[in-house]
Design an enzyme around this catalytic site. Structure first.
Site, mmCIF file in Angstrom:
data_model
loop_
_atom_site.group_PDB
_atom_site.id
_atom_site.type_symbol
_atom_site.label_atom_id
_atom_site.label_comp_id
_atom_site.label_asym_id
_atom_site.label_seq_id
_atom_site.Cartn_x
_atom_site.Cartn_y
_atom_site.Cartn_z
ATOM 1 N N GLU A 22 0.557 -1.287 0.018
ATOM 2 C CA GLU A 22 -0.007 0.039 -0.091
ATOM 3 C C GLU A 22 0.900 1.307 0.014
ATOM 4 O O GLU A 22 1.957 1.359 0.500
ATOM 5 C CB GLU A 22 -0.931 0.086 1.230
ATOM 6 C CG GLU A 22 -1.869 -1.234 1.225
ATOM 7 C CD GLU A 22 -2.956 -1.173 2.401
ATOM 8 O OE1 GLU A 22 -2.791 -0.503 3.281
ATOM 9 O OE2 GLU A 22 -3.977 -2.032 2.390
ATOM 10 N N HIS A 70 -7.916 1.492 2.126
ATOM 11 C CA HIS A 70 -7.944 0.709 3.444
ATOM 12 C C HIS A 70 -8.572 1.724 4.387
ATOM 13 O O HIS A 70 -8.212 2.335 5.575
ATOM 14 C CB HIS A 70 -6.368 0.785 3.945
ATOM 15 C CG HIS A 70 -6.135 -0.122 4.782
ATOM 16 N ND1 HIS A 70 -4.942 -0.824 5.044
ATOM 17 C CD2 HIS A 70 -7.151 -0.531 5.970
ATOM 18 C CE1 HIS A 70 -5.066 -2.015 6.104
ATOM 19 N NE2 HIS A 70 -6.371 -1.808 6.616
#
Length: 399
Positions: free
Chosen positions: A260, A283
């Site tokens: 990420e 997220h």
């Protein structure tokens, strides 16, 4: 005075809890810090609060002997070396329940959006197309939702889905009590072959890495949907991309990724970028004002209870001793190596100094034992020094 350092913009509800408990020496940082700056920021801290981007490793724990407890203001604890923390006598707390509703609502919302092909329709309207066709668009009512991982979040997803008229099946490696009309599947394959929508709610780690791989995706019903709001390593993204490109899956919603971005201005690198039938979110499964407030309060309360009474109930890496009212003038918190005779050694030292043990609680976990002793008598610096010097002692504090 207990010094507390918080990172990553933890919700003000945590500060309220600390202030109400008289713990006012609190330093806050809006973001995670690089390792060298992190170490400097934690000098003198007894409690630390972090979220997912701050990593606490063995080297850092060794450099912070005064650190007593860690609060992870989130669900996951992968960012902390839990075993080293335990061996250093440091309990780690998290918030396994506080964002349950937020994640469950996101999953249900994405389910409805994908069943109705809203992401594609939305994109086409933005690009000048007025596509009113009902092809491939379905109601949620009557469809089967398959939940992989029937824990706190998975079970709540099932309750919300049933309220929308969905049939719910689930698979978990442990036996779980079904809520509502949910039914357990005996295998992951059994779930995949019957679910119109599959949603993942399993922990990270080697046991679930690429749990949903090319073989699992092929086992899913043609035209079905995959949702992952658990951990980024659970899904083989390249295999998912192929399943979407081929049309075997009609859509997907992904909130977590194997790698990420480190900040808001960094772009996600994924083959799923640009696919109109895929919802990509950064997220944010638990990112609501309500969940962050609840998380701030839940974890702060656990840290306060530990500081005030020594209770470790809810620690993810440590022997769990529940709360009890103080039964003596002083409470001694003793973390020791879990070896034969440890409790006798501890009691012997206290007896040699004329301390009367009013109450004791002992719990062990692996290599570590934790004793909370309420005593009458003077617990002097000399007593503490002898307890800390014992060959069995990992750390010892008094309240």
């Amino acid at each position: 005075m207990t010094r507390i350092v918080l990172f990553e913009n933890i919700h003000p509800s945590a500060l309220e809890v600390f202030n109400e408990a008289g713990l006012t020496d609190v330093v806050t940082y809006a973001a995670a810090l690089p390792p060298a700056e992190l170490r400097d920021a934690l000098q003198g801290a007894e409690l630390v609060g972090i979220r997912s981007r701050t990593h606490l490793d063995a080297e850092l724990f060794s450099a912070l002997p005064q650190l007593r407890a860690v609060g992870c203001f989130c669900i996951g604890t992968n960012q902390v070396d839990l075993n080293t923390a335990m061996l250093k006598g440091i309990p780690v707390f998290n918030a396994p329940f506080s964002n349950t509703r937020s994640v469950a609502e996101l999953v249900l919302g994405e389910t409805i959006l994908l069943l109705r092909r809203i992401p594609e329709k939305n994109d086409r309207v933005h690009h000048g197309h007025w596509d009113k066709a009902a092809d491939g668009a379905f109601e949620a009512r009557g469809k089967t939702l398959g939940i992989v991982g029937y824990g706190n979040i998975g079970s709540q997803v099932g309750i919300l889905a049933e309220a929308a008229g969905m049939r719910v099946v689930f698979y978990d490696v442990e036996a779980k009590l079904p809520l509502g009309n949910a039914r357990a599947c005996t295998s992951l394959h059994q779930l995949l072959e019957q679910a119109d929508v599959v949603t993942l709610h399993v922990p990270g780690g080697s046991g679930t890495k690429n749990l949903v791989n090319a073989k699992a995706l092929q086992a899913m019903k043609p035209g079905s949907i995959l949702i992952n709001a658990s951990r980024g390593t659970v899904v083989d993204i390249d295999a998912l991309h192929q399943a979407l490109q081929s049309g075997h899956l009609s859509g997907a919603a992904i909130d977590v990724f194997p790698v990420e971005p480190k900040g808001r201005d960094e772009a996600l690198q994924s083959p799923l970028i640009g696919m109109r039938n895929v919802i990509l979110t950064p997220h944010i499964g638990g990112s609501t004002q309500e969940s962050q407030e609840n998380i701030g309060r839940e974890v702060a309360e656990k840290l306060v209870r530990f500081v005030k009474s020594g209770t470790t109930k809810g620690a993810v890496n440590f022997p769990e001793v529940p709360y009890q009212d103080a039964g003596g003038a002083t409470r001694i918190l003793h973390v020791h190596r879990n070896v034969p005779g440890a409790l006798g050694t501890l009691s012997g030292v206290m007896a040699s100094h004329g301390l009367n043990i009013v109450r004791q609680q002992l719990q062990t976990l692996g290599e570590v034992g934790y004793v909370v002793s309420d005593v009458e008598g003077e617990v002097s610096d000399a007593v503490m020094a002898e307890l800390r010097a014992s060959a069995i002692t990992i750390r010892c504090d008094r309240i």
